[in-house]
Structures are given as C-alpha cells and as structure tokens.
Scaffold this active site. Structure first.
Site, PDB file in Angstrom:
ATOM      1  CE1 TYR A  39      -2.934   3.281   0.943  1.00  0.00           C
ATOM      2  CE2 TYR A  39      -2.171   3.130   3.167  1.00  0.00           C
ATOM      3  CZ  TYR A  39      -3.034   3.814   1.932  1.00  0.00           C
ATOM      4  OH  TYR A  39      -3.691   4.901   2.599  1.00  0.00           O
TER       5      TYR A  39
ATOM      6  CE  LYS B  34      -2.331   6.947  -1.672  1.00  0.00           C
ATOM      7  NZ  LYS B  34      -3.602   7.331  -2.402  1.00  0.00           N
TER       8      LYS B  34
END
Length: 492
Positions: A237, A241
């Site tokens: 994640y 990002k």
C-alpha cells in the site's frame, strides 16, 4: 497565501472526485452539498462498466448510507432533484488511460468545465495484489493527473495520499515530496516502468502455467510485499502510494498541485454528526476484536504514539488547501494532516479507553448475552510474541499432527484449520508490525500555516471548515464519539 470565503469559492464550481464510493469521498460529497448547494457540478467517478452499474453502485454504496441523513432532513423531498441536478456519475476506471471513459461527450464536457480535480481513489489494503495496487495507487495517480492537465480551466489538482509513505522512518517525518526513483533504504534502481514490467511478467508466467485464481492472487500479494521491502517500504500500500506521489510531482508541469497526506483516519468529529464510520479501519479492528471478546492479547509498544485524525477534519483540510492553491500558478505543496506532533495519542490511551468503555457498556452478542472483557495481555516485542504463539498454538499443532498420524488423518480438517489460522495471524502481524512499534512523528508545519492563514482571514468560514487536531480531547472523543460510533455503524 490568499484564501477568502471558502463558500464563495465553491459557488458555481465544477469538481471531479475520483473514488466516489470511498470513505472520504462520501464525506466530501455530503459536506459540499450541505454547505454550498450552489456548487455547479460534482462529477463522481466510480469504477463501473456503464451508467447503469454506476447508478446502482452510487445508490447502494453512497446515498443509502446513514451519513446523508442530515442532508435528507435539510432537503426533504428535494434531495433526489439536488442529486440529479448537482451530481453527474462518471463510469470509468482510473487504472486506464483517459480514466476509462467511454462517453466521449461526457469527457469533452468535463475537459471544458472542470475547475478542480480531487484524486481520492485508492486501494488501502496493506496486503493488496501488486497488479491491483500498482494500477490504482501508482498508475491511477498518473492517469488522473494527465486527465487534469488536459482540462481547459483547471485551477488546482488535489492528490490524496497517506502520511505513511515515509515507511518505518523514526523521528520527524517531513512534509517533503519524493524525487522520482528515491527509496527509503537508499537502494538504487527503483523505476516505475520496470515495476510494471516485473508485475506483468510474473502475471503472464502464472497464467501460462495454468495457475488457479487463488494461486495468482497469493503470488501477486507476495510480489508486492517483496518489491516494497526491496526498497525500504513495509507494505504494498505505502510503496505504491509513494510511487504515485513521485509520478504526480514529476509530471505536474505548471499545474498547481496539492498533496494531502492524512494519518490514520477515524470516525467523524462533528459533521454531519459525530461518530460516523464505515468499514473496519486500522485501529478499529482492535476495538471490534476487543469488544467482541476475541482480542485477548496485543503486540506493540504501549508508549508508542498512534497518529489519528477524524475524517471530517481531513475533508475540511482538503477543501481549505484546495481553495488556497487554486489561485497559485504552479508547484506541489504537501500537507500532512494528523495529530502526533501537537496532540499525541498513545496505544496505552486506546487500551484504557477500550477497557473502560466495554466494561461499562459490554457488546451484546447474537445470543443476547453481554460479552465481558478483561485487561489485554500486552507483548512488547516480537520475541515474546513468538514465544506466546509457540506455547499457545505451535505445540498443540505439533500434538495434533502426531494424533492425526496415529488416527489415520481423522483430525486432518481440524489440523488444516488451525494451521491456516496460525499462518493468517503470522502474516497479519508481519504486515502491521511496523505500525505496532512505530516511533515516528509526522511534521504538520504546512498544515499549521494553512490553519493560521485561515484564522487570520476574517472571510474564511473557520467554524464550518475546522481541521485543528490540537482541539481534540482524545478521552472525550474515544469514549463519547468514536467507540460508540464504531459499535453503531461497524459492529455486526
């Protein structure tokens, strides 16, 4: 920093919001429609194959939610006409070029009309498939930016990321952008095009070998974690990002860009009412597990600071930053929206609030019986956790293996079930370990500057667009707002 009236700025503006069914996007939509009904148009991009699917998702996943009850009370029978007049559903997919828009007329209308683009689309799963996370969090950010750059009169592009792109970095994490190819551990060679090729090659090989969907899913999850850790990030994640931020900063050209990095987003502080939440978010999994009597032990440093911020404050910060930078020609300013520097909350506080709340108001289970909770057994190191797992689960598993052999695999199902549960827990601990022992603090200097500018400008509606985390009384918030909200909206 020029601000002026926020409500006045929003009047007659056209705004594109990606990830429109997401937690923050819903709060943003509700807020704008409630405080500035004279907004021109909110274009809401949802992942959908066509308008029919988009409409179905919007009704079920957005306006059917309790979040909109205040707006429904305010507007009454006019609500449906407000939605039809002020919102336009955009079926698409940000992982595709041109956002996967099939309606060319709608695309041209948006390119001509849009004043603001807000990229809220993301997959926030720490253990996401690499192909999915790369498509949405990284390449999706690039696709939304490229679309924004084609808009004729765009004033500002807002990209919502996460403060945890800084990984496990101890000390003060600054509000600075990542250069293309920069890594957390100093390893050279990070190239987003190469990452895409590595992912596609692995996927093609698995498909050519005839791997099952479950095998492909697990392999893609493992690949994401492997690539993240190679460059110093703890999970897929935050890695994807961070790469999304790199692309936005590298390709922005002369666009005015705002990057918002919230910390751990919790239930609403005040608006549209206090305590609204949806889904089991990071720290809420602890509250749910504990309240239901399933969480008897905890791994982590009770003295560590946990950075939480209510969702409505994040949305307000997005709106104020958007207005502040709409009048600037170019640049990329990063705002970390959190509480750890100026109003720290600790895991020991969470332990105390949870114990006091569920002791007074125990959860009633499906049998109608109250679930009694006790003090949690806290393990303060990975070594103590491994010892606990060995005594509590590994030894019984070994014993079951012997019994299973003696009884001709009679207990095979029980053995498989226990083995699967142990693997699941170990994987979960590995994923969350960096945050359970996290000793970083997030600098929010830019956010404080924005807050100060808003307070010094008498025309800014600071009572409506509040986002000062320093004013939160954590005990009052958790005992009277957050935990009751989780019990009401999330406990099943």
């Amino acid at each position: 920093m020029e601000l002026g009236s926020i409500l006045q700025f929003l009047e007659n503006k056209s705004i594109l919001v990606t990830g429109a069914t997401g937690f923050l996007a819903k709060i943003f939509l509700e807020k704008i429609l409630r405080v500035q009904p004279n907004v021109k148009k909110l274009y809401l991009l949802l992942r959908a194959a066509d308008a029919k699917v988009a409409t179905h998702r919007f009704h079920n996943e957005v306006i059917a939610k309790d979040l909109f009850r205040v707006l429904k009370e305010k507007c009454g029978t006019n609500l449906n006409s407000i939605f039809s007049e002020k919102t336009t559903l955009v079926p698409g997919d940000i992982s595709l070029e041109n956002l996967g828009l099939k309606d060319s007329n709608l695309r041209e209308e948006m390119l001509k009309e849009l004043d603001v683009v807000i990229n809220l689309a993301a997959t926030t799963n720490f253990d996401e498939r690499y192909d999915v996370a790369l498509g949405i969090n990284t390449l999706g950010a690039k696709n939304v930016l490229n679309f924004a750059k084609k808009c004729n009169k765009l004033k500002v592009f807002v990209h919502v990321s996460t403060a945890y792109v800084s990984g496990e970095t101890p000390g003060l994490s600054l509000e600075k952008s990542y250069r293309m190819g920069e890594t957390l551990n100093g390893t050279s060679g990070l190239d987003i095009d190469v990452e895409k090729k590595v992912m596609e090659q692995e996927l093609n090989e698995l498909q050519a070998e005839g791997a099952t969907e479950d095998e492909i899913k697990l392999a893609m999850k493992d690949l994401g974690l492997k690539r993240a850790k190679m460059y110093g990030w703890p999970n897929t994640y935050v890695f994807t990002k961070a790469m999304g931020e790199m692309l936005v900063d590298d390709l922005k050209e002369n666009l005015s860009v705002v990057t918002i990095r919230p910390t751990i987003v919790t239930s609403t502080y005040k608006e549209p009412f206090s305590g609204w939440a949806e889904g089991i978010r990071t720290i809420d999994s602890l509250a749910v597990g504990y309240g239901k009597g399933r969480l008897t032990c905890f791994l982590g440093d009770l003295n560590a600071v946990i950075d939480a911020i209510p969702a409505d404050m994040v949305v307000n910060a997005i709106i104020v930053a958007m207005v502040a930078h709409a009048k600037q020609q170019s640049g990329n300013v990063i705002y970390q929206v959190g509480s750890s520097l100026r109003n720290p909350l600790r895991y020991s506080d969470l332990q105390d609030y949870g114990y006091r709340y569920f002791t007074k108001r125990p959860w009633i289970n499906k049998d109608g019986k109250p679930v009694m909770v006790g003090k949690i057994n806290v393990m303060d190191s990975m070594a103590s956790f491994h010892r606990y797992m060995a005594i509590r689960y590994m030894l019984p598993l070994k014993g079951l293996e012997l019994v299973n052999t003696a009884f001709c695999q009679y207990f095979k199902g029980m053995h498989s079930d226990l083995s699967r549960k142990i693997k699941f827990v170990m994987r979960l601990v590995e994923l969350y370990r960096p945050y359970l022992f996290f000793n970083g603090i997030f600098d929010d200097k830019n956010t404080v500057k924005l807050l100060t500018a808003a307070r010094e400008d008498s025309s800014v509606e600071t009572d409506i667009f509040y986002f000062d985390s320093k004013c939160i009384d954590w005990e009052d918030y958790f005992m009277n707002t957050h935990i009751p909200g989780i019990v009401k909206h999330v406990f099943k």
